[in-house]
Design a protein around this motif. Structure first.
Motif, mmCIF file in Angstrom:
data_model
loop_
_atom_site.group_PDB
_atom_site.id
_atom_site.type_symbol
_atom_site.label_atom_id
_atom_site.label_comp_id
_atom_site.label_asym_id
_atom_site.label_seq_id
_atom_site.Cartn_x
_atom_site.Cartn_y
_atom_site.Cartn_z
ATOM 1 N N LYS A 230 0.849 -1.191 0.000
ATOM 2 C CA LYS A 230 0.000 0.000 0.000
ATOM 3 C C LYS A 230 0.882 1.237 0.000
ATOM 4 C CE LYS A 230 -0.446 -0.221 5.050
ATOM 5 N NZ LYS A 230 -1.390 -0.381 6.185
ATOM 6 N N HIS A 231 0.308 2.350 -0.421
ATOM 7 C CA HIS A 231 1.067 3.600 -0.475
ATOM 8 C C HIS A 231 1.374 4.075 0.934
ATOM 9 C CE1 HIS A 231 2.286 7.684 -1.472
ATOM 10 N NE2 HIS A 231 2.400 7.280 -2.733
ATOM 11 N N GLY A 232 2.614 4.490 1.153
ATOM 12 C CA GLY A 232 3.040 4.901 2.489
ATOM 13 C C GLY A 232 2.331 6.124 3.022
ATOM 14 N N GLN A 233 1.788 6.925 2.126
ATOM 15 C CA GLN A 233 1.074 8.134 2.535
ATOM 16 C C GLN A 233 -0.437 7.970 2.436
ATOM 17 O OE1 GLN A 233 2.807 10.667 3.835
ATOM 18 N NE2 GLN A 233 4.648 9.433 3.480
ATOM 19 N N PHE A 239 -0.731 0.763 -10.183
ATOM 20 C CA PHE A 239 0.355 -0.114 -10.617
ATOM 21 C C PHE A 239 1.475 0.666 -11.289
ATOM 22 C CE2 PHE A 239 -2.637 -3.633 -10.069
ATOM 23 C CZ PHE A 239 -1.786 -4.611 -9.549
ATOM 24 N N GLU A 240 1.134 1.584 -12.187
ATOM 25 C CA GLU A 240 2.158 2.329 -12.908
ATOM 26 C C GLU A 240 3.042 3.114 -11.948
ATOM 27 O OE1 GLU A 240 2.551 5.590 -16.570
ATOM 28 O OE2 GLU A 240 0.573 4.892 -15.909
ATOM 29 N N ASP A 241 2.423 3.729 -10.950
ATOM 30 C CA ASP A 241 3.196 4.493 -9.971
ATOM 31 C C ASP A 241 4.038 3.567 -9.099
ATOM 32 O OD1 ASP A 241 3.771 7.049 -8.519
ATOM 33 O OD2 ASP A 241 2.860 5.922 -6.877
ATOM 34 N N PHE A 242 3.475 2.421 -8.727
ATOM 35 C CA PHE A 242 4.218 1.458 -7.905
ATOM 36 C C PHE A 242 5.475 0.986 -8.614
ATOM 37 C CE2 PHE A 242 4.718 -3.163 -6.821
ATOM 38 C CZ PHE A 242 5.357 -2.964 -5.601
ATOM 39 N N PHE A 243 5.368 0.685 -9.917
ATOM 40 C CA PHE A 243 6.526 0.205 -10.655
ATOM 41 C C PHE A 243 7.583 1.288 -10.825
ATOM 42 C CE2 PHE A 243 3.373 -2.916 -12.607
ATOM 43 C CZ PHE A 243 3.759 -3.929 -11.736
ATOM 44 N N LYS A 244 7.137 2.563 -10.858
ATOM 45 C CA LYS A 244 8.086 3.661 -11.016
ATOM 46 C C LYS A 244 8.658 4.122 -9.682
ATOM 47 C CE LYS A 244 6.200 5.745 -15.249
ATOM 48 N NZ LYS A 244 5.551 6.957 -15.828
ATOM 49 N N ASN A 245 7.840 4.047 -8.628
ATOM 50 C CA ASN A 245 8.222 4.634 -7.331
ATOM 51 C C ASN A 245 7.967 3.637 -6.200
ATOM 52 O OD1 ASN A 245 8.658 7.451 -8.464
ATOM 53 N ND2 ASN A 245 6.480 7.176 -8.921
ATOM 54 N N ASP A 248 7.941 4.435 -2.408
ATOM 55 C CA ASP A 248 6.849 5.177 -1.768
ATOM 56 C C ASP A 248 5.816 4.253 -1.129
ATOM 57 O OD1 ASP A 248 8.033 7.494 -2.636
ATOM 58 O OD2 ASP A 248 6.698 7.762 -4.358
ATOM 59 N N TYR A 249 6.032 2.948 -1.276
ATOM 60 C CA TYR A 249 5.042 1.976 -0.812
ATOM 61 C C TYR A 249 5.590 1.155 0.347
ATOM 62 C CZ TYR A 249 2.324 3.183 -4.926
ATOM 63 O OH TYR A 249 1.587 3.867 -5.854
ATOM 64 N N VAL A 250 4.682 0.602 1.149
ATOM 65 C CA VAL A 250 5.058 -0.215 2.302
ATOM 66 C C VAL A 250 4.319 -1.549 2.223
ATOM 67 C CG1 VAL A 250 5.543 1.761 3.794
ATOM 68 C CG2 VAL A 250 3.226 0.791 3.724
ATOM 69 N N SER A 273 11.212 -1.886 -3.989
ATOM 70 C CA SER A 273 9.897 -2.268 -3.454
ATOM 71 C C SER A 273 10.001 -2.714 -2.002
ATOM 72 C CB SER A 273 9.308 -3.412 -4.289
ATOM 73 O OG SER A 273 9.236 -3.056 -5.651
ATOM 74 N N PRO A 274 8.907 -2.640 -1.250
ATOM 75 C CA PRO A 274 8.945 -3.105 0.146
ATOM 76 C C PRO A 274 9.078 -4.618 0.225
ATOM 77 C CG PRO A 274 6.710 -2.514 -0.489
ATOM 78 C CD PRO A 274 7.594 -2.077 -1.613
ATOM 79 N N VAL A 275 9.639 -5.093 1.330
ATOM 80 C CA VAL A 275 9.752 -6.532 1.554
ATOM 81 C C VAL A 275 8.374 -7.075 1.933
ATOM 82 C CG1 VAL A 275 12.144 -6.292 2.298
ATOM 83 C CG2 VAL A 275 10.314 -6.298 4.023
ATOM 84 N N PHE A 276 8.221 -8.388 1.804
ATOM 85 C CA PHE A 276 6.948 -9.020 2.152
ATOM 86 C C PHE A 276 6.802 -9.103 3.670
ATOM 87 C CE2 PHE A 276 7.164 -9.933 -2.222
ATOM 88 C CZ PHE A 276 5.877 -10.223 -2.639
ATOM 89 N N PHE A 277 7.846 -9.602 4.315
ATOM 90 C CA PHE A 277 7.861 -9.624 5.782
ATOM 91 C C PHE A 277 9.307 -9.581 6.227
ATOM 92 C CE2 PHE A 277 7.786 -14.070 4.422
ATOM 93 C CZ PHE A 277 8.764 -14.682 5.193
#
Length: 404
Positions: A230-233, A239-245, A248-250, A273-277
């Protein structure tokens, strides 16, 4: 044009081929100006005899060929100057272990086209062994789970002659009422999903999967990134933003590790990208996952229990969540059992080769006889005439710094 099929020279040996005997015959019958020869090999999944039966000439010395097709990295000592090569070079992502190969490709003036970089106009990859990585990775997971639970035994995938025999082995699977999570949406995940559906497991969506602790039968859920990050903010997931940034996600994976027994990791993961756990998550009393089939096999980053790649001969090991260390396979019910083989398609080389070669025949070889209007081969060519091509010029300082 004369095309040569290389004998695989990397250790450990790889039985896969870029073209099957039948595909070679098809190419010869399709392109009248094509001469095609095969370097003899004692290890291929298709014997030399099967090629000669299709009228394909065996030829040890390929120095008179215009284009050379292999599968894995060609040993530096075997490179022939000024040839056009196709293989998986594993060089364009700054892979340190192949920096000497990249330098040798330049020194030998090769035109080197990397299968991994062949993309269509829409950016989708043309080639890959992802489907069979998913198929074998999921199968291996269920084989390991059967051993851990003591409920059934499956033949190792590499001892199956082909996918059809592997399907027969799946009939032995006898699962308790467990919950299985599959991550990803690409070729790997779709391949793994084939195994889940062959087992006739009930598929649930994410909401259904998370709604109950257990069900009256074994079930599975396929989740994509929008379900486990999910987005940190607090912004909307895109998806497009996640792949680029990705930074910014957790992670939003906690809800899954609290409700999953078996995790099949078929996702693509990037360093940003953030880790799974985390290791600390795995120590929690409510961490439920017992078996992880890590097809993606990103070592010790997104999934901390993946401490190292495992091997075809020895595919499983245990991770002790309290110590963060490896332990003997299936040594404790409190451990997480891991499957992390990093060359899974090699276990079904005939089927993987047929699938791979069919895309080469249909989409790539014809471009060698045309002007390649969409630039598919050009975009995937890393070196040419002793220089890095413009798409890969970012590697220049990396090459220049090589002291080997």
């Amino acid at each position: 044009m004369k095309i040569g099929i290389l004998r695989e020279g990397k250790t450990p040996p790889d039985k896969r081929v870029p073209f099957t005997p039948t595909q070679c015959e098809l190419l010869k019958n399709t392109f009248e100006d094509l001469e095609l020869v095969v370097q003899p090999s004692p290890i291929r999944c298709f014997s030399d005899d099967l090629y000669t039966q299709k009228g394909i000439v065996l030829q040890e010395d390929l120095s008179d060929c215009d284009v050379l097709f292999g599968v894995k990295e060609v040993p530096i000592k075997d490179l022939m100057a000024d040839k056009h090569y196709f293989f998986f070079s594993h060089t364009h992502k700054f892979q340190e272990y192949n920096r000497p190969l990249l330098k040798a490709m330049l020194d030998n003036g090769l035109k080197m086209t990397d299968y991994e970089c062949l993309t269509r106009k829409d950016g989708s990859r043309v080639l890959g062994f992802g489907r069979y990585a998913g198929i074998v990775g999921a199968y291996n997971g269920f084989r390991g789970l059967g051993i851990r639970l003591g409920r059934y035994e499956l033949k190792p995938a590499h001892e199956c002659d082909d996918f059809e025999e592997l399907k027969e082995e799946l009939k032995k699977v006898d699962l308790p009422n467990i919950k299985i999570l599959l991550t990803g949406s690409g070729r790997v995940a779709r391949g793994a999903e084939e195994i889940l559906k062959l087992l006739e497991l009930k598929e649930l969506n994410v909401e259904e999967y998370l709604s109950q602790e257990s069900f009256q039968e074994p079930v599975f859920c396929r989740a994509d990134a929008d379900s486990y990050v999910k987005h940190g903010q607090g912004k909307e997931f895109k998806f497009e933003d996640f792949f680029k940034n990705g930074g910014d996600y957790v992670s939003d994976f906690e809800k899954f590790y609290k409700s999953t027994d078996m995790f099949i990791a078929g996702h693509f993961w990037d360093q940003s990208s953030p880790v799974f756990f985390t290791q600390e998550d795995a120590k929690r009393d409510d961490f439920r996952i017992q078996f992880i089939s890590d097809i993606s096999c990103d070592i010790a980053d997104p999934i901390p229990s993946t401490l190292r790649p495992s091997t075809i001969a020895d595919p499983f090991y245990d991770y002790n969540p309290q110590t963060g260390s490896e332990e003997s396979t299936f040594s404790s019910d409190k451990n997480i059992s891991v499957m992390a083989v990093d060359n899974l398609p090699c276990e079904l080389p005939k089927d993987a080769s047929k699938d791979f070669g069919s895309h080469l025949v249909e989409e790539i070889v014809p471009l060698l006889f045309s002007n390649d209007a969409d630039g598919i081969i050009e975009r995937a060519t890393i070196t040419n005439g002793g220089k890095l091509t413009s798409n890969y010029s970012y590697l220049q300082d990396y090459v220049d710094a090589y002291k080997g």
